[in-house]
Design a protein around this motif. Structure first.
Motif, PDB file in Angstrom:
ATOM      1  N   LEU A  35       2.142 -13.042  11.030  1.00 17.27           N
ATOM      2  CA  LEU A  35       3.124 -12.600  10.053  1.00 17.27           C
ATOM      3  C   LEU A  35       4.285 -11.955  10.795  1.00 17.27           C
ATOM      4  O   LEU A  35       4.076 -11.169  11.723  1.00 17.27           O
ATOM      5  N   ASP A  36       5.494 -12.289  10.383  1.00 18.51           N
ATOM      6  CA  ASP A  36       6.694 -11.706  10.973  1.00 18.51           C
ATOM      7  C   ASP A  36       6.889 -10.295  10.428  1.00 18.51           C
ATOM      8  O   ASP A  36       6.952 -10.093   9.214  1.00 18.51           O
ATOM      9  N   ASP A  37       6.976  -9.345  11.322  1.00 18.29           N
ATOM     10  CA  ASP A  37       7.161  -7.934  10.988  1.00 18.29           C
ATOM     11  C   ASP A  37       8.364  -7.703  10.071  1.00 18.29           C
ATOM     12  O   ASP A  37       8.340  -6.826   9.203  1.00 18.29           O
ATOM     13  N   GLN A  38       9.409  -8.510  10.219  1.00 15.11           N
ATOM     14  CA  GLN A  38      10.646  -8.341   9.448  1.00 15.11           C
ATOM     15  C   GLN A  38      10.514  -8.771   7.991  1.00 15.11           C
ATOM     16  O   GLN A  38      11.404  -8.518   7.193  1.00 15.11           O
ATOM     17  N   ARG A  39       9.414  -9.414   7.658  1.00 17.14           N
ATOM     18  CA  ARG A  39       9.202  -9.856   6.272  1.00 17.14           C
ATOM     19  C   ARG A  39       8.596  -8.770   5.397  1.00 17.14           C
ATOM     20  O   ARG A  39       8.406  -8.980   4.199  1.00 17.14           O
ATOM     21  N   CYS A  40       8.263  -7.622   5.980  1.00 21.60           N
ATOM     22  CA  CYS A  40       7.574  -6.576   5.224  1.00 21.60           C
ATOM     23  C   CYS A  40       8.438  -5.344   5.024  1.00 21.60           C
ATOM     24  O   CYS A  40       9.125  -4.908   5.931  1.00 21.60           O
ATOM     25  N   LEU A  41       8.371  -4.795   3.846  1.00 22.32           N
ATOM     26  CA  LEU A  41       9.080  -3.562   3.508  1.00 22.32           C
ATOM     27  C   LEU A  41       8.112  -2.408   3.756  1.00 22.32           C
ATOM     28  O   LEU A  41       7.453  -1.913   2.850  1.00 22.32           O
ATOM     29  N   TRP A  42       8.013  -2.002   5.020  1.00 23.22           N
ATOM     30  CA  TRP A  42       7.055  -0.982   5.443  1.00 23.22           C
ATOM     31  C   TRP A  42       7.401   0.386   4.857  1.00 23.22           C
ATOM     32  O   TRP A  42       8.561   0.764   4.794  1.00 23.22           O
ATOM     33  N   GLY A  43       6.383   1.120   4.444  1.00 31.80           N
ATOM     34  CA  GLY A  43       6.562   2.489   3.994  1.00 31.80           C
ATOM     35  C   GLY A  43       6.692   2.662   2.493  1.00 31.80           C
ATOM     36  O   GLY A  43       6.788   3.785   2.009  1.00 31.80           O
ATOM     37  N   PHE A  44       6.711   1.581   1.728  1.00 29.90           N
ATOM     38  CA  PHE A  44       6.831   1.698   0.280  1.00 29.90           C
ATOM     39  C   PHE A  44       5.538   2.317  -0.259  1.00 29.90           C
ATOM     40  O   PHE A  44       4.455   1.817  -0.005  1.00 29.90           O
ATOM     41  N   PRO A  45       5.641   3.412  -0.999  1.00 24.64           N
ATOM     42  CA  PRO A  45       4.432   4.093  -1.459  1.00 24.64           C
ATOM     43  C   PRO A  45       3.763   3.371  -2.622  1.00 24.64           C
ATOM     44  O   PRO A  45       4.415   2.649  -3.378  1.00 24.64           O
ATOM     45  N   HIS A  46       2.470   3.576  -2.752  1.00 20.84           N
ATOM     46  CA  HIS A  46       1.761   3.053  -3.919  1.00 20.84           C
ATOM     47  C   HIS A  46       2.285   3.808  -5.136  1.00 20.84           C
ATOM     48  O   HIS A  46       2.374   5.027  -5.125  1.00 20.84           O
ATOM     49  N   PRO A  47       2.670   3.098  -6.200  1.00 22.14           N
ATOM     50  CA  PRO A  47       3.314   3.752  -7.337  1.00 22.14           C
ATOM     51  C   PRO A  47       2.373   4.510  -8.274  1.00 22.14           C
ATOM     52  O   PRO A  47       2.832   5.116  -9.243  1.00 22.14           O
ATOM     53  N   SER A  48       1.102   4.515  -8.003  1.00 21.28           N
ATOM     54  CA  SER A  48       0.140   5.171  -8.884  1.00 21.28           C
ATOM     55  C   SER A  48       0.462   6.649  -9.085  1.00 21.28           C
ATOM     56  O   SER A  48       0.865   7.347  -8.158  1.00 21.28           O
ATOM     57  N   GLY A  49       0.255   7.119 -10.293  1.00 22.73           N
ATOM     58  CA  GLY A  49       0.424   8.538 -10.582  1.00 22.73           C
ATOM     59  C   GLY A  49      -0.526   9.403  -9.782  1.00 22.73           C
ATOM     60  O   GLY A  49      -0.291  10.602  -9.597  1.00 22.73           O
ATOM     61  N   ALA A  50      -1.615   8.815  -9.307  1.00 22.10           N
ATOM     62  CA  ALA A  50      -2.575   9.549  -8.484  1.00 22.10           C
ATOM     63  C   ALA A  50      -2.026   9.815  -7.078  1.00 22.10           C
ATOM     64  O   ALA A  50      -2.562  10.649  -6.358  1.00 22.10           O
TER      65      ALA A  50
END
Length: 76
Positions: A35-50
């Protein structure tokens, strides 16, 4: 069909891993050259309220995520 095969079919897609577990698995694919590293949006948090740290996590990664998104959109 495996995730690796699906990612190959969606070769132009930007991948947004929601959470550290998914991000860890995608980083494994990157380290294996699948997988190409540039294809990923690293650091996006899980949106769960938890996830009580999601706003802080988003803010700390926002600059890098914005650059990744701009680069991806420019190259598609």
């Amino acid at each position: 069909m495996s995730l690796e095969q699906e990612l190959g079919i969606l070769s132009q897609a930007l991948i947004i891993p929601l959470g550290k577990t998914v991000e860890g698995m995608l980083k494994l694919l990157v380290s294996e050259g699948k997988l190409d590293d540039q294809r990923c949006l690293w650091g996006f948090p899980h949106p769960s309220g938890a996830n009580g740290h999601r706003f802080k996590q988003f803010a700390s990664h926002q600059e890098n995520m914005t650059k990744t998104l701009q680069d991806h959109l420019w190259n598609v």
